[in-house]
Motif scaffolding. Structure first.
Motif, PDB file in Angstrom:
ATOM      1  N   ARG A 108       0.860  -1.184   0.000  1.00  0.00           N
ATOM      2  CA  ARG A 108       0.000   0.000   0.000  1.00  0.00           C
ATOM      3  C   ARG A 108       0.895   1.231   0.000  1.00  0.00           C
ATOM      4  O   ARG A 108       1.676   1.429   0.930  1.00  0.00           O
ATOM      5  CB  ARG A 108      -0.905   0.014   1.232  1.00  0.00           C
ATOM      6  N   GLN A 109       0.802   2.032  -1.036  1.00  0.00           N
ATOM      7  CA  GLN A 109       1.605   3.251  -1.137  1.00  0.00           C
ATOM      8  C   GLN A 109       0.705   4.473  -0.966  1.00  0.00           C
ATOM      9  O   GLN A 109      -0.433   4.495  -1.464  1.00  0.00           O
ATOM     10  CB  GLN A 109       2.315   3.306  -2.492  1.00  0.00           C
ATOM     11  N   ASN A 110       1.231   5.475  -0.279  1.00  0.00           N
ATOM     12  CA  ASN A 110       0.431   6.673  -0.020  1.00  0.00           C
ATOM     13  C   ASN A 110       0.159   7.470  -1.283  1.00  0.00           C
ATOM     14  O   ASN A 110      -0.904   8.080  -1.435  1.00  0.00           O
ATOM     15  CB  ASN A 110       1.146   7.558   1.008  1.00  0.00           C
ATOM     16  N   ASP A 111       1.125   7.488  -2.195  1.00  0.00           N
ATOM     17  CA  ASP A 111       0.964   8.266  -3.419  1.00  0.00           C
ATOM     18  C   ASP A 111       1.923   7.723  -4.472  1.00  0.00           C
ATOM     19  O   ASP A 111       2.700   6.789  -4.225  1.00  0.00           O
ATOM     20  CB  ASP A 111       1.233   9.753  -3.164  1.00  0.00           C
ATOM     21  N   ASP A 112       1.853   8.302  -5.658  1.00  0.00           N
ATOM     22  CA  ASP A 112       2.709   7.862  -6.759  1.00  0.00           C
ATOM     23  C   ASP A 112       4.183   8.107  -6.465  1.00  0.00           C
ATOM     24  O   ASP A 112       5.051   7.344  -6.919  1.00  0.00           O
ATOM     25  CB  ASP A 112       2.311   8.582  -8.056  1.00  0.00           C
ATOM     26  N   GLU A 113       4.478   9.165  -5.730  1.00  0.00           N
ATOM     27  CA  GLU A 113       5.873   9.472  -5.436  1.00  0.00           C
ATOM     28  C   GLU A 113       6.513   8.383  -4.568  1.00  0.00           C
ATOM     29  O   GLU A 113       7.658   7.987  -4.802  1.00  0.00           O
ATOM     30  CB  GLU A 113       5.968  10.827  -4.733  1.00  0.00           C
ATOM     31  N   SER A 114       5.784   7.906  -3.573  1.00  0.00           N
ATOM     32  CA  SER A 114       6.327   6.850  -2.718  1.00  0.00           C
ATOM     33  C   SER A 114       6.490   5.550  -3.495  1.00  0.00           C
ATOM     34  O   SER A 114       7.465   4.808  -3.290  1.00  0.00           O
ATOM     35  CB  SER A 114       5.424   6.632  -1.508  1.00  0.00           C
ATOM     36  N   ALA A 115       5.553   5.279  -4.403  1.00  0.00           N
ATOM     37  CA  ALA A 115       5.676   4.072  -5.238  1.00  0.00           C
ATOM     38  C   ALA A 115       6.877   4.171  -6.159  1.00  0.00           C
ATOM     39  O   ALA A 115       7.621   3.188  -6.346  1.00  0.00           O
ATOM     40  CB  ALA A 115       4.397   3.869  -6.046  1.00  0.00           C
ATOM     41  N   THR A 116       7.094   5.340  -6.742  1.00  0.00           N
ATOM     42  CA  THR A 116       8.252   5.540  -7.623  1.00  0.00           C
ATOM     43  C   THR A 116       9.560   5.418  -6.851  1.00  0.00           C
ATOM     44  O   THR A 116      10.535   4.833  -7.339  1.00  0.00           O
ATOM     45  CB  THR A 116       8.171   6.914  -8.300  1.00  0.00           C
ATOM     46  N   ALA A 117       9.571   5.953  -5.626  1.00  0.00           N
ATOM     47  CA  ALA A 117      10.776   5.862  -4.795  1.00  0.00           C
ATOM     48  C   ALA A 117      11.093   4.406  -4.470  1.00  0.00           C
ATOM     49  O   ALA A 117      12.263   3.988  -4.508  1.00  0.00           O
ATOM     50  CB  ALA A 117      10.588   6.672  -3.519  1.00  0.00           C
ATOM     51  N   LEU A 118      10.076   3.617  -4.160  1.00  0.00           N
ATOM     52  CA  LEU A 118      10.286   2.208  -3.867  1.00  0.00           C
ATOM     53  C   LEU A 118      10.768   1.463  -5.109  1.00  0.00           C
ATOM     54  O   LEU A 118      11.646   0.594  -5.027  1.00  0.00           O
ATOM     55  CB  LEU A 118       8.990   1.584  -3.343  1.00  0.00           C
ATOM     56  N   LEU A 119      10.211   1.811  -6.263  1.00  0.00           N
ATOM     57  CA  LEU A 119      10.655   1.216  -7.520  1.00  0.00           C
ATOM     58  C   LEU A 119      12.133   1.491  -7.763  1.00  0.00           C
ATOM     59  O   LEU A 119      12.915   0.565  -8.051  1.00  0.00           O
ATOM     60  CB  LEU A 119       9.809   1.756  -8.674  1.00  0.00           C
TER      61      LEU A 119
END
Length: 620
Positions: A108-119
């Motif tokens: 579960r990611q808070n927003d697209d930025e956190s998902a991109t950072a994890l990627l």
């Protein structure tokens, strides 16, 4: 810490119990990299799957961080990462798309930025940043193994299980992957990384090595002590030596020496959370390497010339509890995505793969255009002529007795043509449905197994398949019905009801073949069985040759083509064509509403089979 207490597992083969694991007893501390080695068939993969919960032990206990998995439930998907022997990913997706999909399905990611950072973090830690835009199908073996690791570490698992991820690689790639595993174990002091490997020549990066032989532990200690313990010059010489003694004798010898080795090398035996209390051994060893102490540790050669060791008293085991399959509760940050999020991601990913598969695109286009044309060829001229003959007959049949013979022949022609056109449409849409669904799950079975272990909901998976295949069902049946209706100048009966029955027939076959695909282990088996199923539709429908009255009620409930065909013909009761149809068939025709209900039952049964099939584990 991971602790295994006297784990045993056997299977029934040829009427006899065959032991796969026998009294497995060891522990692994956090921040540790463990290698599991042994000859082929010694139980390495079975042990890994037992730890992961894919196989259920017969006796013994598995404890994770002090939690008994039999009593408190399996590992949560966020805690566990499982990397199979070969990288499992969709060939037509890029590395970035694969990892992004794993992030969406498992976190579960808070927003697209956190998902991109994890990627970005995941790609960097696995050395895949420069390759992020490459499709999986063009990756080398080592790159695919890195991708397999990347897909599992998106949740930052505290237990990472790797099943021969270095198998078949060249020495350079193997060492790079092993170094990556070493780094992953060191990156989080709470993480344990376990790797199954055949190669005994590249063990220096491992903290400890567990040697299995015929399902028994015969050594567990530092890699540099392997040669010393087995009294061989090189670690690679261990396998030939194992054949000189039975696995039981090897295991008995290890039972006698185990505590001394654990004390010498500061290892924690199962049941303790700290190493054995003894003076620290001062050494300048590098991280991941363990230096031999000056004191000589016990050697297996001490038993080589002795008589068979005295029997070892079996260790007391606690009563076995059937392993529970509910997930252990975790904090909010590690909760799994919801049903809707997983469904949308799976559906989006499936359409992306479809549009990139050129061969599948051309096949779908050929069927969409070619099959309706095939029906029209037979009905383009026939339907208007039959309609004219039928109308003239209604007016003159009673008055002009001399035309009765000609009229009867026209009725037979009309009935045969209408019945044949309806049946041909039904069979062709069921054939397209079978082609769409037969391989849908079986062809990605390994991916499904990996993602289910990572927390994928079976309901979300089946829903995504229903939505994906539903698009084909609607497009193919509506186009088939309208195209034939237009070019044949109208087949008698209600167009809407005929379209409904055509759609339900296609949906029923799609659902049943999807169920077959979920139950079969390989796409080849699923395809063959689905082809047979479609092949039975024509002869068992009773449309061409009537079935014996004793067989008809037994066969018809299972034949989708019968219900689509008979229901469509029953809509013609208000027309003269119905009498013509009854002239050419003695098969009982079901009312259209009954036919629609039975086809709905087929759909429900097919989806139930698909759900059951996806819930059932089919790991090799």
């Amino acid at each position: 810490m991971l602790e295994l207490h006297n784990i045993s597992l056997s299977v029934l083969r040829d009427g006899e119990n065959q032991s796969l694991l026998e009294n497995i007893h060891f522990s692994v501390p956090s921040g540790h990299l463990l290698a599991i080695v042994g000859p082929s068939g010694c139980g390495k993969t079975t042990l890994m799957k037992t730890i992961a919960g894919l196989k259920e032990e017969d006796t013994g206990e598995i404890l994770w961080q002090g939690r008994n998995l039999a009593e408190d439930g399996d590992l949560h998907p966020s805690e566990l990462g499982y990397v199979p022997q070969f990288s499992i990913a969709h060939e037509l997706l890029t590395i970035e798309e694969c990892v992004t999909s794993a992030i969406t399905l498992r976190t579960r990611q808070n927003d697209d930025e956190s998902a991109t950072a994890l990627l970005d973090q995941t790609l960097k830690s696995t050395g895949l940043t420069a390759l992020r835009d490459r499709q999986v199908k063009i990756l080398s073996g080592g790159q695919k193994r890195r991708l397999g690791l990347a897909l599992e570490i998106v949740t930052q698992p505290t237990l990472l299980l790797c099943d021969e991820v270095t198998s078949g690689l060249d020495p350079k790639s193997e060492r790079e992957i092993t170094q990556l595993l070493h780094d992953l174990a060191r990156a989080d002091r709470n993480r344990i990384v376990i790797n199954v490997t055949h190669n005994l020549g590249n063990l220096s990066l491992y903290d400890t090595v567990l040697v299995l032989h015929e399902g028994r532990v015969i050594y567990h200690g530092p890699p540099r002590a392997l040669a010393h313990y087995f009294s061989v010059e090189h670690a690679e010489d261990i396998y030939p030596k194992l054949a000189r003694r039975s696995a039981e004798r090897w295991a008995d010898s290890w039972d006698r020496h185990r505590d001394a080795y654990y004390a010498t090398y500061e290892l924690a035996p199962p049941g303790t959370l700290e190493p054995i209390d003894k003076p620290k051994i001062v050494s300048d060893r590098e991280p991941g390497k363990i230096s031999l102490p000056k004191a000589k540790a016990p050697s297996i050669e001490d038993d080589e010339d002795s008589q068979s060791p005295p029997p070892v008293e079996p260790q007391e085991t606690k009563p076995h509890h059937k392993r529970k399959h509910h997930r252990h509760e975790v904090d909010e940050a590690h909760e799994l995505p919801g049903f809707l999020t997983q469904t949308i991601e799976l559906l989006t990913r499936r359409w992306t793969i479809f549009w990139r598969d050129r061969s599948q695109l051309w096949l779908q286009l050929a069927m969409l255009l070619g099959f309706p044309l095939l029906v029209v060829i037979f009905g383009f001229e026939g339907i208007p002529q039959v309609r004219t003959l039928s109308q003239r007959a209604d007016a003159n049949f009673i008055v002009e007795a001399q035309e009765r013979s000609a009229h009867l022949q026209s009725q037979l022609n009309a009935g045969g043509l209408v019945s044949g056109l309806i049946l041909m449409q039904i069979v062709l849409v069921t054939l397209m449905a079978s082609n769409n669904a037969a391989r849908e799950i079986a062809s990605e079975r390994d991916i499904l197994e990996r993602e289910r272990l990572g927390g994928l909901s079976s309901s979300a998976y089946i829903t995504s398949k229903v939505l994906f295949l539903g698009g084909f069902v609607v497009a193919q049946t509506v186009w088939m019905g309208l195209f034939v209706e237009l070019l044949c100048h109208g087949i008698p009966g209600s167009l809407l009801i005929k379209l409904l029955l055509l759609l339900l027939s296609s949906a029923a076959m799609s659902a049943i073949c999807l169920g077959i695909s979920a139950l079969m282990r390989t796409p080849e088996k699923a395809t063959i069985l689905s082809i047979y199923l479609v092949g039975f539709q024509l002869p068992l429908s009773g449309a061409v040759l009537a079935l014996p009255k004793s067989i008809e009620p037994l066969a018809q409930p299972f034949i989708a083509a019968y219900w689509g065909w008979s229901g469509s013909l029953s809509t013609m009761k208000a027309t003269a064509f119905y009498d013509a149809v009854r002239q050419v068939t003695t098969t009982t025709l079901a009312p259209w509403n009954i036919a629609a209900f039975v086809l709905l039952l087929h759909i429900i049964i097919g989806l139930a089979l698909a759900y059951i099939g996806t819930k059932r584990t089919q790991w090799d």
